[in-house]
Scaffold this motif. Sequence first.
Motif, PDB file in Angstrom:
ATOM      1  N   ASN A  70       0.838  -1.132  -0.149  1.00 18.87           N
ATOM      2  CA  ASN A  70       0.034  -0.038   0.020  1.00 18.87           C
ATOM      3  C   ASN A  70       0.868   1.413   0.035  1.00 18.87           C
ATOM      4  OD1 ASN A  70      -1.729   2.098   0.403  1.00 18.87           O
ATOM      5  ND2 ASN A  70      -2.966   0.952   2.094  1.00 18.87           N
ATOM      6  N   PRO A  71       0.973   1.992  -0.920  1.00 15.26           N
ATOM      7  CA  PRO A  71       1.785   3.322  -1.175  1.00 15.26           C
ATOM      8  C   PRO A  71       1.280   4.475  -0.264  1.00 15.26           C
ATOM      9  CG  PRO A  71       0.124   3.231  -3.138  1.00 15.26           C
ATOM     10  CD  PRO A  71       0.053   2.048  -2.212  1.00 15.26           C
ATOM     11  N   ARG A  72       0.114   4.436   0.513  1.00 15.93           N
ATOM     12  CA  ARG A  72      -0.327   5.374   1.521  1.00 15.93           C
ATOM     13  C   ARG A  72       0.592   5.324   2.530  1.00 15.93           C
ATOM     14  NH1 ARG A  72      -6.191   5.656   3.222  1.00 15.93           N
ATOM     15  NH2 ARG A  72      -5.643   7.527   4.042  1.00 15.93           N
ATOM     16  N   HIS A  73       0.905   6.641   2.968  1.00 12.82           N
ATOM     17  CA  HIS A  73       1.774   6.965   4.377  1.00 12.82           C
ATOM     18  C   HIS A  73       3.151   6.144   3.866  1.00 12.82           C
ATOM     19  CE1 HIS A  73      -1.824   8.879   5.693  1.00 12.82           C
ATOM     20  NE2 HIS A  73      -2.608   7.563   5.840  1.00 12.82           N
ATOM     21  N   ARG A  74       3.569   5.790   2.904  1.00 16.57           N
ATOM     22  CA  ARG A  74       4.654   5.080   2.706  1.00 16.57           C
ATOM     23  C   ARG A  74       5.861   5.700   3.291  1.00 16.57           C
ATOM     24  NH1 ARG A  74       6.041   4.319  -3.309  1.00 16.57           N
ATOM     25  NH2 ARG A  74       4.513   2.539  -3.184  1.00 16.57           N
ATOM     26  N   TRP A  75       6.064   7.123   3.268  1.00 19.01           N
ATOM     27  CA  TRP A  75       7.208   7.679   3.748  1.00 19.01           C
ATOM     28  C   TRP A  75       7.128   7.488   5.399  1.00 19.01           C
ATOM     29  CZ3 TRP A  75       7.922  11.575   7.226  1.00 19.01           C
ATOM     30  CH2 TRP A  75       9.430  12.459   7.311  1.00 19.01           C
ATOM     31  N   ARG A  76       6.025   7.878   6.010  1.00 26.58           N
ATOM     32  CA  ARG A  76       6.107   7.911   7.271  1.00 26.58           C
ATOM     33  C   ARG A  76       6.260   6.204   7.814  1.00 26.58           C
ATOM     34  NH1 ARG A  76       0.294   8.739   9.874  1.00 26.58           N
ATOM     35  NH2 ARG A  76      -0.061   6.685   9.041  1.00 26.58           N
ATOM     36  N   PHE A  77       5.863   5.313   7.293  1.00 24.66           N
ATOM     37  CA  PHE A  77       6.317   4.051   7.652  1.00 24.66           C
ATOM     38  C   PHE A  77       7.625   3.603   7.460  1.00 24.66           C
ATOM     39  CE2 PHE A  77       1.391   2.874   6.946  1.00 24.66           C
ATOM     40  CZ  PHE A  77       0.947   3.025   8.524  1.00 24.66           C
ATOM     41  N   HIS A  78       7.859   3.949   6.280  1.00 18.85           N
ATOM     42  CA  HIS A  78       9.590   3.502   5.984  1.00 18.85           C
ATOM     43  C   HIS A  78      10.345   4.174   6.974  1.00 18.85           C
ATOM     44  CE1 HIS A  78       9.430   2.735   1.306  1.00 18.85           C
ATOM     45  NE2 HIS A  78       8.643   2.080   2.211  1.00 18.85           N
ATOM     46  N   HIS A  79      10.000   5.554   7.624  1.00 23.91           N
ATOM     47  CA  HIS A  79      11.076   6.078   8.664  1.00 23.91           C
ATOM     48  C   HIS A  79      10.667   5.342  10.051  1.00 23.91           C
ATOM     49  CE1 HIS A  79      12.950   9.476   6.520  1.00 23.91           C
ATOM     50  NE2 HIS A  79      11.973   9.020   5.700  1.00 23.91           N
ATOM     51  N   ARG A  80       9.498   4.881  10.327  1.00 19.76           N
ATOM     52  CA  ARG A  80       9.238   4.061  11.607  1.00 19.76           C
ATOM     53  C   ARG A  80      10.039   2.630  11.490  1.00 19.76           C
ATOM     54  NH1 ARG A  80       2.879   5.190  12.737  1.00 19.76           N
ATOM     55  NH2 ARG A  80       3.085   7.279  13.270  1.00 19.76           N
ATOM     56  N   MET A  81       9.801   2.018  10.402  1.00 13.16           N
ATOM     57  CA  MET A  81      10.583   0.816  10.033  1.00 13.16           C
ATOM     58  C   MET A  81      12.219   0.935  10.483  1.00 13.16           C
ATOM     59  SD  MET A  81       8.310  -1.306   7.379  1.00 13.16           S
ATOM     60  CE  MET A  81       8.739  -0.241   6.107  1.00 13.16           C
ATOM     61  N   ALA A  82      12.491   2.065   9.880  1.00 13.98           N
ATOM     62  CA  ALA A  82      13.932   2.260   9.614  1.00 13.98           C
ATOM     63  C   ALA A  82      14.450   2.480  11.240  1.00 13.98           C
ATOM     64  CB  ALA A  82      14.637   3.369   8.861  1.00 13.98           C
ATOM     65  N   ARG A  83      13.599   3.259  11.808  1.00 11.48           N
ATOM     66  CA  ARG A  83      14.011   3.321  13.250  1.00 11.48           C
ATOM     67  C   ARG A  83      14.247   2.343  14.155  1.00 11.48           C
ATOM     68  NH1 ARG A  83      11.424   4.002  18.080  1.00 11.48           N
ATOM     69  NH2 ARG A  83      12.597   5.462  19.457  1.00 11.48           N
ATOM     70  N   GLU A  84      13.233   1.373  13.948  1.00  9.91           N
ATOM     71  CA  GLU A  84      12.895   0.137  14.794  1.00  9.91           C
ATOM     72  C   GLU A  84      14.406  -0.938  14.319  1.00  9.91           C
ATOM     73  OE1 GLU A  84      11.187  -1.075  17.374  1.00  9.91           O
ATOM     74  OE2 GLU A  84      10.555   0.903  17.515  1.00  9.91           O
ATOM     75  N   HIS A  90      21.861  -1.017   9.618  1.00  8.78           N
ATOM     76  CA  HIS A  90      22.424   0.432   8.968  1.00  8.78           C
ATOM     77  C   HIS A  90      21.181   0.257   7.863  1.00  8.78           C
ATOM     78  CE1 HIS A  90      23.939   3.803   6.952  1.00  8.78           C
ATOM     79  NE2 HIS A  90      23.560   3.043   5.660  1.00  8.78           N
ATOM     80  N   THR A  91      20.312   1.426   7.731  1.00 15.52           N
ATOM     81  CA  THR A  91      19.400   1.341   6.639  1.00 15.52           C
ATOM     82  C   THR A  91      19.418   2.718   5.874  1.00 15.52           C
ATOM     83  OG1 THR A  91      17.590   2.506   8.189  1.00 15.52           O
ATOM     84  CG2 THR A  91      17.624   0.005   8.363  1.00 15.52           C
ATOM     85  N   GLU A  92      18.849   2.487   4.787  1.00 17.10           N
ATOM     86  CA  GLU A  92      18.875   3.702   3.826  1.00 17.10           C
ATOM     87  C   GLU A  92      17.440   3.648   3.226  1.00 17.10           C
ATOM     88  OE1 GLU A  92      20.925   5.840   3.008  1.00 17.10           O
ATOM     89  OE2 GLU A  92      22.855   4.933   3.778  1.00 17.10           O
ATOM     90  N   THR A  93      17.001   4.884   3.464  1.00 20.08           N
ATOM     91  CA  THR A  93      15.387   4.999   2.902  1.00 20.08           C
ATOM     92  C   THR A  93      15.280   5.584   1.367  1.00 20.08           C
ATOM     93  OG1 THR A  93      14.766   5.670   5.040  1.00 20.08           O
ATOM     94  CG2 THR A  93      12.912   6.269   3.417  1.00 20.08           C
ATOM     95  N   GLY A  94      14.835   4.671   0.484  1.00 22.12           N
ATOM     96  CA  GLY A  94      14.592   5.262  -0.847  1.00 22.12           C
ATOM     97  C   GLY A  94      13.222   5.620  -0.992  1.00 22.12           C
ATOM     98  N   PRO A  95      12.880   6.051  -2.358  1.00 25.31           N
ATOM     99  CA  PRO A  95      11.747   6.835  -2.824  1.00 25.31           C
ATOM    100  C   PRO A  95      10.628   5.508  -2.643  1.00 25.31           C
ATOM    101  CG  PRO A  95      12.934   6.387  -4.772  1.00 25.31           C
ATOM    102  CD  PRO A  95      13.928   6.065  -3.668  1.00 25.31           C
ATOM    103  N   ASP A  96      10.797   4.203  -2.864  1.00 21.15           N
ATOM    104  CA  ASP A  96       9.688   3.387  -2.841  1.00 21.15           C
ATOM    105  C   ASP A  96      10.169   1.968  -1.965  1.00 21.15           C
ATOM    106  OD1 ASP A  96      12.042   2.317  -4.440  1.00 21.15           O
ATOM    107  OD2 ASP A  96      10.457   1.636  -5.899  1.00 21.15           O
ATOM    108  N   ARG A  97      11.109   2.026  -1.465  1.00 23.79           N
ATOM    109  CA  ARG A  97      11.611   0.920  -0.554  1.00 23.79           C
ATOM    110  C   ARG A  97      12.593   1.247   0.452  1.00 23.79           C
ATOM    111  NH1 ARG A  97      12.179  -3.596  -4.256  1.00 23.79           N
ATOM    112  NH2 ARG A  97      10.550  -2.314  -5.264  1.00 23.79           N
ATOM    113  N   LEU A  98      12.718   0.200   1.322  1.00 19.25           N
ATOM    114  CA  LEU A  98      13.999   0.483   2.668  1.00 19.25           C
ATOM    115  C   LEU A  98      14.925  -0.527   2.401  1.00 19.25           C
ATOM    116  CD1 LEU A  98      14.322   2.010   5.308  1.00 19.25           C
ATOM    117  CD2 LEU A  98      13.035   0.084   6.288  1.00 19.25           C
ATOM    118  N   LEU A  99      16.008  -0.005   2.472  1.00 22.61           N
ATOM    119  CA  LEU A  99      17.240  -0.898   2.185  1.00 22.61           C
ATOM    120  C   LEU A  99      17.901  -1.311   3.609  1.00 22.61           C
ATOM    121  CD1 LEU A  99      18.759   0.482  -0.991  1.00 22.61           C
ATOM    122  CD2 LEU A  99      16.957  -1.098  -0.865  1.00 22.61           C
TER     123      LEU A  99
END
Length: 245
Positions: free
Chosen positions: A52-66, A73-82
Motif C-alpha cells: 500500500n503506497p499510502r503513508h509510505r514515507w511515514r512507515f519507511h521511517h518508522r521501520m528504519a528506526r526500529e 544500517h538502513t537507507e530510505t529510498g523513494p519506494d523501498r527501505l534498504l
Amino acid sequence: MTMDPRGGSWFCEDPVSTGQEQVVQRICTRVAGDGVNVAALPLGGLQVWLDNPRHRWRFHHRMARELRLAGWHTETGPDRLLLLGWSAVCLSHRARMLGAALTGRLADYDKTAFTAVMIATRLLHEGFPAEELPAEVESRCADALRWPTRLDDLDGLERRSSLEPMRLRLAQVAGLEAKVARRCGEHLALASKVARTVAGGAGPDRTRTTGRRPSALGAGLTERMVCVSVPNMADSTAGATVTAR
C-alpha cells in the motif's frame, strides 16, 4: 565487507543470515501492519517495500528506526527501505539503550506493581473475568515495558561477522539482551502475581516466559566468550555467529 567512513559502520556483503528475513518481516509488520514484503539484495542485505503506497514515507521511517535500534544500517529510498548490514554505530546505540533500560524503567519494580494494581482494579470494575485477569494484566504490562516485544521479534536471528570488533559488539548486545529479558520476566511475573491477588487468587500461576526463551535466560557471558574465541578469518563466510534464541 565495506566501511562507511561517515560513521565507522561495517556493511556485510555476506549472504543474508539465518532468520534475518523473518525477523525483519516481524519488525516491519509490527510497525506498518500487513502488506510488508522483504527480499534479499544481490550483494547482501535486504530490501523492504509496502503493498500500500499510502503513508509510505511515514512507515519507511518508522521501520528504519526500529531496524536501526536492532543494530542494522538502513537507507530510505523513494519506494523501498534498504537494510545494508550491521552498523557499529547502531549496535553501540542499542547497547546504550539496553543499559539505560536496566538502570531505568526495569529497575523500578514499584512502578510495575502499581501499574498492575491499577489495570487489574479497572478491569474488575468493568466486569473482566477474574480467571483471565492475570494473563491480561501481564500482557498490558509487557506492552508498557516495550522490550519484551522487541526481544521476541529477534527470536531465531543469527548474528554474525568476520570482523573481531563487530563480533565483540554483537556479543555485548547479546549479553545485555539476555539481562533485559530476565529482568522483563521478573517484572511480568510480579504483574501476574499482583493481578491474582487483586482477583482474590483467581487465575493460574504464571507459566509464560516473556522475552528470550528459557534456553537464553541462563545466558550471561556465554555469547561473548564464544564470540571472542573464534578466530577472525579473512573469508567472510567463516565469521562467528551469535544467535538470538
